[in-house]
Design a protein around this motif. Structure first.
Motif, short mmCIF file in Angstrom:
data_model
loop_
_atom_site.label_atom_id
_atom_site.label_comp_id
_atom_site.label_asym_id
_atom_site.label_seq_id
_atom_site.Cartn_x
_atom_site.Cartn_y
_atom_site.Cartn_z
N PRO A 1 0.80 -1.23 0.00
CA PRO A 1 0.00 0.00 0.00
C PRO A 1 0.84 1.29 0.00
CG PRO A 1 -0.85 -1.58 1.59
CD PRO A 1 0.47 -2.11 1.13
N HIS A 2 2.12 1.16 0.29
CA HIS A 2 2.98 2.34 0.39
C HIS A 2 3.87 2.53 -0.84
CE1 HIS A 2 1.70 2.63 4.53
NE2 HIS A 2 2.02 1.37 4.69
N VAL A 3 3.64 1.69 -1.88
CA VAL A 3 4.42 1.81 -3.12
C VAL A 3 3.79 2.92 -3.97
CG1 VAL A 3 5.21 0.66 -5.21
CG2 VAL A 3 5.05 -0.62 -3.07
N ARG A 4 4.61 3.86 -4.41
CA ARG A 4 4.13 4.97 -5.22
C ARG A 4 4.23 4.61 -6.71
NH1 ARG A 4 6.78 10.27 -2.39
NH2 ARG A 4 8.73 9.32 -3.14
N PRO A 5 3.59 5.39 -7.58
CA PRO A 5 3.58 5.05 -9.02
C PRO A 5 4.96 4.86 -9.62
CG PRO A 5 1.95 6.74 -8.57
CD PRO A 5 2.71 6.54 -7.29
N ASP A 6 5.99 5.52 -9.09
CA ASP A 6 7.34 5.38 -9.64
C ASP A 6 8.09 4.19 -9.05
OD1 ASP A 6 7.84 6.27 -7.11
OD2 ASP A 6 9.04 8.00 -7.71
N GLY A 7 7.41 3.40 -8.20
CA GLY A 7 8.02 2.21 -7.63
C GLY A 7 8.70 2.42 -6.30
N THR A 8 8.87 3.66 -5.89
CA THR A 8 9.47 3.93 -4.59
C THR A 8 8.47 3.62 -3.47
OG1 THR A 8 8.81 6.26 -4.66
CG2 THR A 8 11.00 5.70 -5.52
N VAL A 9 8.99 3.44 -2.27
CA VAL A 9 8.17 3.15 -1.10
C VAL A 9 8.32 4.30 -0.12
CG1 VAL A 9 7.77 1.54 0.79
CG2 VAL A 9 8.51 0.67 -1.44
N TRP A 10 7.19 4.79 0.40
CA TRP A 10 7.22 5.98 1.26
C TRP A 10 6.24 5.79 2.42
CZ3 TRP A 10 10.53 9.95 1.37
CH2 TRP A 10 10.20 11.08 2.12
N MET A 11 6.74 5.97 3.64
CA MET A 11 5.90 5.85 4.83
C MET A 11 6.20 6.98 5.79
SD MET A 11 6.13 1.73 5.57
CE MET A 11 7.91 1.64 5.34
N GLN A 12 5.17 7.72 6.16
CA GLN A 12 5.34 8.80 7.14
C GLN A 12 5.32 8.20 8.54
OE1 GLN A 12 6.06 11.86 6.70
NE2 GLN A 12 5.49 12.38 4.60
N ASN A 13 6.29 8.59 9.37
CA ASN A 13 6.37 8.09 10.74
C ASN A 13 6.73 9.23 11.69
OD1 ASN A 13 6.20 5.10 10.19
ND2 ASN A 13 8.03 5.58 9.00
N LEU A 14 6.27 9.10 12.90
CA LEU A 14 6.59 10.08 13.93
C LEU A 14 7.38 9.39 15.04
CD1 LEU A 14 5.98 13.09 14.70
CD2 LEU A 14 4.23 12.18 16.23
N PHE A 15 8.49 9.99 15.42
CA PHE A 15 9.27 9.52 16.55
C PHE A 15 9.21 10.55 17.66
CE2 PHE A 15 10.67 6.58 13.47
CZ PHE A 15 11.33 5.54 14.12
N ARG A 16 9.38 10.09 18.89
CA ARG A 16 9.41 11.01 20.01
C ARG A 16 10.65 10.75 20.85
NH1 ARG A 16 7.21 8.93 25.00
NH2 ARG A 16 6.72 11.06 25.55
N TYR A 17 11.04 11.76 21.59
CA TYR A 17 12.17 11.61 22.50
C TYR A 17 11.90 12.36 23.79
CZ TYR A 17 13.69 16.33 21.12
OH TYR A 17 13.75 17.69 20.88
N VAL A 18 12.53 11.91 24.85
CA VAL A 18 12.47 12.62 26.12
C VAL A 18 13.88 12.99 26.53
CG1 VAL A 18 10.36 11.43 26.85
CG2 VAL A 18 12.58 10.56 27.57
#
Length: 269
Positions: free
Chosen positions: A248-265
């Motif tokens: 589901p994260h493969v784009r039309p040009d074949g690349t893979v893209w996933m948005q993620n959020l990291f946190r730190y303390v």
């Protein structure tokens, strides 16, 4: 010509981590270094430093750096980056690269041989509370310790792919490292158990981008989070199910893209 990391005879997972996956956390590294104005007067201690990219970024700002890790293959890649052989012609940073103790923590005696750290980071694998307590004893009072982890699961597009590891490894979860969604206060609780004083937090977007599906699979598998799943099934099964989870994260040009959020303390010793 100087040898590249890929030309060295090291295990593929370590090379995939260094060449594909580790860079996904660069926004996190840079956000923390900006917050603490890391520069030539800083000494950064990286716990679980992996193949050393975060330390290279700190060293490029002028900082002295020390890295420690229990994975010898990744640690060798960190040495290649930070302490290259003279004939390579690469820059030699003000750095030390040390193997971890059996509990995953740094050798306290070795740490005392150099200048005390002014910033301690744990960007990838989180250390045990006992390790953090021991580090605090070496650094002295008032040193910031940054503990990082995944943000809320609903803000991490990679979560379904990471759940493949959890599901396939379920019969053997006590054996090895496996991904689970972080709790709201997990990082804070770890700091408190180590006797550290909380002093702020932050969130950073770390999108995962890959050239293609094969690179995405190799990058994620290199994290070590799928090791238990491979033992419980086999590498082919893990690759197949991970590939399906990533489609589901493969784009039309074949690349893979996933948005993620990291946190730190931020916690103070």
């Amino acid at each position: 010509m100087a040898p590249t990391l890929a030309q060295r005879h090291l295990p593929r997972p370590a090379r995939d981590w260094a060449e594909i996956q580790e860079r996904m956390l660069v926004p996190l590294y840079e956000a923390v270094y900006e917050r603490f104005e890391v520069g030539r007067h800083a000494h950064v201690l990286g716990l679980g430093c992996g193949s050393g990219l975060a330390l290279v970024l700190a060293a490029a700002r002028g900082a002295t750096v020390t890295g420690t890790d229990s994975d010898e293959a990744r640690l060798e890649l960190a040495r290649q980056r930070l302490l290259p052989e003279p004939q390579w012609g690469a820059r030699h940073w003000a750095a030390r690269v040390l193997p971890s103790e059996p509990d995953g923590g740094p050798d306290a005696a070795a740490l005392r041989e150099g200048p005390p750290p002014t910033l301690v980071t744990a960007f990838d694998a989180l250390p045990d509370a006992a390790v953090l307590t021991r580090v605090a004893q070496v650094t002295g009072r008032g040193t910031p310790v940054v503990l990082a982890g995944w943000g809320p699961v609903e803000r991490c597009a990679a979560a379904p792919a990471l759940r493949v590891a959890e599901r396939l490894a379920e019969p053997r979860l006590p054996v090895g490292r496996c991904w689970r969604p972080g709790g709201r206060d997990d990082l804070e609780d770890l700091a408190r158990r180590a006797g550290l004083r909380l002093d702020g937090s932050g969130r950073v977007a770390c999108p995962f981008g890959y050239a293609d599906l094969e690179s995405a699979v190799r990058g994620l598998v290199s994290t070590g989070l799928y090791d238990a799943a491979v033992r419980a099934t086999d590498e082919g099964q893990v690759t197949k199910e991970l590939t399906e989870a990533l489609r589901p994260h493969v784009r039309p040009d074949g690349t893979v893209w996933m948005q993620n959020l990291f946190r730190y303390v931020v916690a103070m010793t």
